[in-house]
Design an enzyme around this catalytic site. Structure first.
Site, mmCIF file in Angstrom:
data_model
loop_
_atom_site.group_PDB
_atom_site.id
_atom_site.type_symbol
_atom_site.label_atom_id
_atom_site.label_comp_id
_atom_site.label_asym_id
_atom_site.label_seq_id
_atom_site.Cartn_x
_atom_site.Cartn_y
_atom_site.Cartn_z
ATOM 1 C CD GLU A 43 77.944 75.022 88.127
ATOM 2 O OE1 GLU A 43 78.138 74.367 87.071
ATOM 3 O OE2 GLU A 43 78.868 75.615 88.739
ATOM 4 C CB CYS A 70 75.771 80.417 95.790
ATOM 5 S SG CYS A 70 76.486 81.458 94.528
ATOM 6 C CD GLU A 128 78.205 80.511 99.599
ATOM 7 O OE1 GLU A 128 77.678 79.884 98.665
ATOM 8 O OE2 GLU A 128 79.296 81.098 99.503
ATOM 9 C CB CYS A 145 79.347 85.315 94.987
ATOM 10 S SG CYS A 145 77.578 85.079 95.247
ATOM 11 C CB CYS A 151 76.330 84.369 98.879
ATOM 12 S SG CYS A 151 75.666 83.108 97.785
HETATM 13 N N1 THU Z 1 79.437 79.439 94.031
HETATM 14 C C1 THU Z 1 78.889 79.163 95.262
HETATM 15 O O1 THU Z 1 78.233 78.126 95.414
HETATM 16 N N2 THU Z 1 79.068 80.045 96.256
HETATM 17 C C2 THU Z 1 79.736 81.229 96.118
HETATM 18 O O2 THU Z 1 79.662 82.064 97.004
HETATM 19 C C3 THU Z 1 80.574 81.452 94.948
HETATM 20 C C4 THU Z 1 80.197 80.651 93.759
HETATM 21 C C5 THU Z 1 79.220 78.515 92.943
HETATM 22 C C6 THU Z 1 78.348 79.039 91.849
HETATM 23 C C7 THU Z 1 78.809 78.220 90.668
HETATM 24 O O3 THU Z 1 78.115 76.988 90.689
HETATM 25 C C8 THU Z 1 80.269 77.940 90.953
HETATM 26 O O4 THU Z 1 80.459 78.191 92.340
HETATM 27 C C9 THU Z 1 81.230 78.787 90.146
HETATM 28 O O5 THU Z 1 80.913 80.126 90.215
#
Ligand code: THU
Length: 126
Positions: free
Chosen positions: A42, A51, A53, A82, A85
């Site tokens: 983040e 993310c 993935e 998401c 991704c």
């Molecule tokens: N996040 C992922 O790593 N993968 C996803 O497909 C959904 C969201 C992360 C992004 C962020 O750091 C946290 O989850 C909350 O959205």
């Protein structure tokens, strides 16, 4: 599949998620059976977050892999990838099995096509 999930679980521990506190681990299996992992990273400027993935898939590509057989994702509550991704998985991995796992080890087995039906892709740009 078990090994892929275990590698994703280890990667989840590296999650850098001080803002959301939502820890995500991912692991991608390449065509030569290499496993490459990723975690969410983040930024204080939230939109720059990457993310798990995408970190896993981009790392695998940076390491010279370009064919993928499966992907595992682990979160505390079995959150699904998401939308961004899903597009990247479709573009770079195609229709592969995707294992979505929660902290109790419950596995939801799906595919890229199931997560992103009627996908847009590079074939439409020709
Ligand atoms: N996040 C992922 O790593 N993968 C996803 O497909 C959904 C969201 C992360 C992004 C962020 O750091 C946290 O989850 C909350 O959205």
């Amino acid at each position: 599949m078990e090994k892929l999930i275990n590698v994703a679980r280890l990667a989840q521990k590296n999650s850098y998620s001080p803002y959301s506190k939502y820890r995500v681990g991912a692991a991608v299996l390449t065509d030569d059976d290499t496993i490459v992992s990723g975690c969410n990273v983040e930024s204080s400027s939230y939109g720059l977050t990457c993310c798990a993935e995408r970190v896993a898939i981009y790392s695998a590509i940076a390491q010279g892999h370009n064919k993928f057989k499966a992907l595992a994702i682990i979160t505390k509550n079995g959150g699904t990838p998401c939308g961004a991704c899903r597009q990247v998985i479709w573009d770079l991995c195609g229709d592969i099995p995707i294992y979505i796992v929660d902290e109790k080890g419950k596995i939801d087995e799906t595919t890229t096509k199931e997560l992103l039906p009627k996908a847009f892709d590079g074939s439409l740009l020709k």
